[in-house]
Design a protein around this motif. Structure first.
Motif, mmCIF file in Angstrom:
data_model
loop_
_atom_site.group_PDB
_atom_site.id
_atom_site.type_symbol
_atom_site.label_atom_id
_atom_site.label_comp_id
_atom_site.label_asym_id
_atom_site.label_seq_id
_atom_site.Cartn_x
_atom_site.Cartn_y
_atom_site.Cartn_z
ATOM 1 N N ALA A 197 1.898 -5.880 5.936
ATOM 2 C CA ALA A 197 1.904 -7.401 5.904
ATOM 3 C C ALA A 197 2.429 -8.136 4.349
ATOM 4 N N GLY A 198 1.867 -8.343 3.006
ATOM 5 C CA GLY A 198 2.522 -8.268 1.673
ATOM 6 C C GLY A 198 3.708 -7.994 1.655
ATOM 7 N N LYS A 199 4.310 -7.106 1.402
ATOM 8 C CA LYS A 199 5.470 -6.469 2.075
ATOM 9 C C LYS A 199 6.789 -7.212 2.343
ATOM 10 N N ILE A 200 6.448 -7.734 4.038
ATOM 11 C CA ILE A 200 7.221 -8.361 5.051
ATOM 12 C C ILE A 200 6.953 -9.177 4.499
ATOM 13 N N ALA A 201 5.933 -10.624 3.769
ATOM 14 C CA ALA A 201 5.949 -11.887 3.461
ATOM 15 C C ALA A 201 7.164 -11.709 2.022
ATOM 16 N N ALA A 202 6.765 -11.028 1.019
ATOM 17 C CA ALA A 202 7.902 -10.601 0.149
ATOM 18 C C ALA A 202 9.452 -10.711 0.550
ATOM 19 N N ASP A 203 9.219 -10.143 1.547
ATOM 20 C CA ASP A 203 11.105 -9.267 1.756
ATOM 21 C C ASP A 203 11.888 -10.913 2.677
ATOM 22 N N LYS A 204 10.822 -12.000 3.366
ATOM 23 C CA LYS A 204 11.285 -12.905 4.400
ATOM 24 C C LYS A 204 11.300 -14.441 2.775
ATOM 25 N N GLY A 205 10.284 -14.034 1.748
ATOM 26 C CA GLY A 205 10.637 -15.098 0.749
ATOM 27 C C GLY A 205 9.575 -16.180 0.589
ATOM 28 N N PHE A 206 8.424 -16.182 1.140
ATOM 29 C CA PHE A 206 7.392 -16.793 1.380
ATOM 30 C C PHE A 206 6.047 -16.416 0.883
ATOM 31 N N ALA A 207 6.196 -15.329 0.498
ATOM 32 C CA ALA A 207 4.923 -14.587 -0.499
ATOM 33 C C ALA A 207 3.988 -15.419 -1.395
ATOM 34 N N GLN A 208 5.529 -15.364 -2.277
ATOM 35 C CA GLN A 208 4.568 -16.372 -3.406
ATOM 36 C C GLN A 208 4.413 -18.114 -3.006
ATOM 37 N N GLU A 209 4.833 -18.734 -1.859
ATOM 38 C CA GLU A 209 4.539 -20.304 -1.115
ATOM 39 C C GLU A 209 2.603 -20.600 -0.582
ATOM 40 N N GLY A 210 2.694 -19.194 -0.585
ATOM 41 C CA GLY A 210 1.912 -18.591 0.158
ATOM 42 C C GLY A 210 2.509 -18.317 2.065
ATOM 43 N N TYR A 211 1.442 -17.669 3.238
ATOM 44 C CA TYR A 211 0.893 -17.166 4.672
ATOM 45 C C TYR A 211 -0.545 -16.849 5.076
#
Length: 121
Positions: A67-81
């Motif tokens: 899940a964390g890798k997908i959030a990073a790949d999609k570009g919103f990991a830093q903003e939050g999910y």
């Protein structure tokens, strides 16, 4: 077994696959609740969180790191999910094969939905 998610794993029904490895598969939710909403599921059938055993610890951890890798790949990991596991009917589970919701792409409020229970008078 007549499990919707097992049928996706076995390629018996189509899905918008976003990620796949030997242990898990991730695909777009058909009823998105955020600009980005996918499900990460194990290829091994586990009905509910209550059915996870000690032997499944690494598998469930792999779901979370995926899940964390997908959030990073999609570009919103830093903003939050948000990630969510639902368990059984009162927890909102509708498909009895564990799955981790990954939601992002906008600010997410809390609580995620209005409580429908009325306070007794």
């Amino acid at each position: 077994m007549d499990c919707l998610f097992c049928k996706i794993v076995n390629q018996e029904i189509p899905a918008d696959i976003l990620y796949e490895d030997d242990l898990v598969i991730a695909f777009s939710d058909i009823n998105p609740q955020a600009p980005f909403h996918c499900l990460v599921i194990p290829k091994k059938h586990i009905s509910t969180l209550n059915d996870i055993t000690e032997q499944d610890r690494e598998l469930v951890g792999h779901m979370v790191t995926t899940a964390g890798k997908i959030a990073a790949d999609k570009g919103f990991a830093q903003e939050g999910y948000r990630t969510v596991f639902n368990c059984n009917s009162h927890g909102g589970q509708t498909v009895y094969h564990i799955h981790l919701h990954v939601l992002g792409g906008k600010p997410l409020g809390w609580p995620p939905y209005q409580d429908t229970l009325k306070t007794p008078v």
